[in-house]
Motif scaffolding. Structure first.
Motif, PDB file in Angstrom:
ATOM      1  N   THR A 124      43.696  35.033  33.412  1.00  0.00           N
ATOM      2  CA  THR A 124      42.330  34.945  33.331  1.00  0.00           C
ATOM      3  C   THR A 124      41.034  33.993  33.707  1.00  0.00           C
ATOM      4  OG1 THR A 124      42.323  34.282  31.226  1.00  0.00           O
ATOM      5  CG2 THR A 124      41.909  36.452  31.287  1.00  0.00           C
ATOM      6  N   ASP A 125      42.502  32.707  33.513  1.00  0.00           N
ATOM      7  CA  ASP A 125      42.480  31.652  34.844  1.00  0.00           C
ATOM      8  C   ASP A 125      41.949  31.143  36.145  1.00  0.00           C
ATOM      9  OD1 ASP A 125      41.506  28.461  34.359  1.00  0.00           O
ATOM     10  OD2 ASP A 125      43.010  28.155  35.222  1.00  0.00           O
ATOM     11  N   ARG A 126      40.609  30.905  36.560  1.00  0.00           N
ATOM     12  CA  ARG A 126      40.253  31.403  37.319  1.00  0.00           C
ATOM     13  C   ARG A 126      41.395  30.731  38.294  1.00  0.00           C
ATOM     14  NH1 ARG A 126      35.226  27.979  39.686  1.00  0.00           N
ATOM     15  NH2 ARG A 126      33.998  29.942  38.689  1.00  0.00           N
ATOM     16  N   SER A 156      37.618  40.836  41.820  1.00  0.00           N
ATOM     17  CA  SER A 156      36.763  40.470  40.126  1.00  0.00           C
ATOM     18  C   SER A 156      35.831  39.737  40.599  1.00  0.00           C
ATOM     19  CB  SER A 156      37.546  39.273  41.205  1.00  0.00           C
ATOM     20  OG  SER A 156      37.464  38.566  39.847  1.00  0.00           O
ATOM     21  N   ARG A 157      35.114  39.972  39.158  1.00  0.00           N
ATOM     22  CA  ARG A 157      34.146  39.287  39.712  1.00  0.00           C
ATOM     23  C   ARG A 157      33.421  37.731  40.002  1.00  0.00           C
ATOM     24  NH1 ARG A 157      31.739  41.550  33.364  1.00  0.00           N
ATOM     25  NH2 ARG A 157      32.073  43.387  33.529  1.00  0.00           N
ATOM     26  N   ASP A 158      34.422  37.479  39.397  1.00  0.00           N
ATOM     27  CA  ASP A 158      34.216  35.704  39.952  1.00  0.00           C
ATOM     28  C   ASP A 158      34.843  35.931  41.131  1.00  0.00           C
ATOM     29  OD1 ASP A 158      35.434  33.024  40.835  1.00  0.00           O
ATOM     30  OD2 ASP A 158      36.182  32.767  38.810  1.00  0.00           O
ATOM     31  N   ILE A 196      35.065  32.647  43.284  1.00  0.00           N
ATOM     32  CA  ILE A 196      35.676  31.874  44.088  1.00  0.00           C
ATOM     33  C   ILE A 196      37.789  32.808  43.837  1.00  0.00           C
ATOM     34  CG2 ILE A 196      37.094  30.118  43.564  1.00  0.00           C
ATOM     35  CD1 ILE A 196      33.940  29.639  44.388  1.00  0.00           C
ATOM     36  N   ILE A 197      37.891  33.843  43.213  1.00  0.00           N
ATOM     37  CA  ILE A 197      38.964  35.107  42.645  1.00  0.00           C
ATOM     38  C   ILE A 197      38.388  35.697  43.851  1.00  0.00           C
ATOM     39  CG2 ILE A 197      40.133  36.112  41.691  1.00  0.00           C
ATOM     40  CD1 ILE A 197      39.630  34.797  39.319  1.00  0.00           C
ATOM     41  N   ARG A 198      37.748  36.698  44.013  1.00  0.00           N
ATOM     42  CA  ARG A 198      37.800  37.483  45.359  1.00  0.00           C
ATOM     43  C   ARG A 198      37.676  36.491  46.782  1.00  0.00           C
ATOM     44  NH1 ARG A 198      32.447  37.986  43.250  1.00  0.00           N
ATOM     45  NH2 ARG A 198      31.066  38.356  44.523  1.00  0.00           N
ATOM     46  N   SER A 230      28.269  36.605  47.673  1.00  0.00           N
ATOM     47  CA  SER A 230      28.979  34.837  48.262  1.00  0.00           C
ATOM     48  C   SER A 230      29.260  34.400  49.689  1.00  0.00           C
ATOM     49  CB  SER A 230      30.201  34.928  46.881  1.00  0.00           C
ATOM     50  OG  SER A 230      30.907  33.715  47.308  1.00  0.00           O
TER      51      SER A 230
END
Length: 327
Positions: A224-226, A254-256, A258-260, A287
């Motif tokens: 789960t860590d970005r 992903s909701r994040d 940066i991950i997307r 984003s």
């Protein structure tokens, strides 16, 4: 309170002392440099220079040699180490006293001109209260041939997480291919700090470690860590194959952001034209960074017509499309 006159006198005194030290150093260099060049040129043996070094000038001589040690390699650096050898034991007490600058200088001298004999002394500096001194020791020990000290450096890695992530990764990658198994153990270990695991993932990518690819596939689905997920996505982008696209595609949701963005970048590198509909969809991502990676992916996959339409429009992504088309 110190008067202006007293301050002036003190400043003049310090300047005189500094000027004397500079002149003294210049005199020593003039004394040692010709002999140094004779040794490097094969006209003299290393020990012949020692007669020119007074007892009080051992530290200055080591600093003089350090300038050469930073530049030379092979047989020449071996000659520098031979010239330094009699004076290196005097550096050991300096590892425990004085300013951080002087301790760091002692570590550097031992590391550049006394390895592997003084490797254990350098390793002790990993626990120095100064992060800078400890970092000098870490960088010095993380080299091929010093593998026995790698675990000690890795154990101290959490204290360095305030440093640049790319800088730390380059240090770890400097350990060479033999460090890869230890780094894979780190990224698998949930007890390790997340940023340490992320740095290890970056180092594995720099090392082109193919055995880290299945580990990265496993972690992007379970972690789960970005920072760690992004690090693993970068491993896949750099070392993966088309077969890994299916694992990455779900991460693109992903909701994040940066991950997307990292997932879209990996898809663009590994995917085929079948990924074009997804990349076109990501152009409308909230984003900017996700949209930018999607645009770059479309261009890489040969789908420039969509970007040309965007560039010709007046919508919010017109400038982005123009930027990507001009890259």
């Amino acid at each position: 309170m110190m008067s202006s006159f007293s301050f002036t006198v003190l400043a003049i005194g310090l300047r005189i002392k500094s000027n004397r030290q500079i002149r003294r150093q210049e005199q020593l260099v003039k004394r040692w440099e010709p002999a140094m060049l004779e040794v490097l040129g094969g006209a003299a043996e290393p020990e012949e220079i020692h007669s020119r070094v007074d007892d009080r000038d051992g530290l200055a001589f080591l600093r003089f040699l350090l300038g050469y040690a930073r530049l030379l390699r092979g047989d020449e650096i071996a000659l520098v180490r031979a010239m330094a050898a009699p004076y290196l034991p005097s550096m050991i007490p300096r590892l425990q006293r004085g300013t951080a600058e002087s301790r760091g200088n002692a570590v550097l001298i031992l590391a550049r001109m006394g390895m592997p004999r003084y490797a254990d002394n350098v390793a002790e500096a990993l626990a120095d209260e100064s992060p800078v001194v400890a970092m000098i020791a870490a960088r010095s020990l993380f080299r091929p041939g010093q593998e026995e000290h790698f675990p000690a450096v890795l154990a101290h890695l959490p204290r360095f997480t305030g440093w640049s992530r790319s800088f730390l990764a380059s240090i770890l990658a400097g350990g060479g291919p033999n460090i890869a198994p230890l780094l894979r153990d780190i990224i698998r270990n949930p007890e390790e700090p997340a940023l340490v695991r992320a740095v290890a993932s970056d180092a594995l990518r720099e090392l082109n470690d193919l055995d880290s690819v299945p580990v990265a596939v496993e972690l992007i689905a379970s972690e789960t860590d970005r920072e760690l997920i992004v690090g693993c996505l970068k491993i896949l982008k750099h070392l993966g194959h088309h077969e890994h696209v299916r694992y990455i595609r779900s991460i693109a949701a992903s909701r994040d952001p940066i991950i997307r963005a990292a997932a879209v970048s990996a898809l663009s590198a590994l995917g085929s034209r079948s990924e074009i509909p997804l990349l076109e969809e990501k152009l409308d991502d909230p984003s900017f960074w996700v949209s930018l990676e999607a645009a770059r992916g479309l261009l890489a996959l040969g789908e420039s017509s969509t970007l040309e339409r965007l560039a010709a429009s007046v919508g919010p992504w017109s400038m982005m499309a123009k930027q990507v088309l001009s890259e």
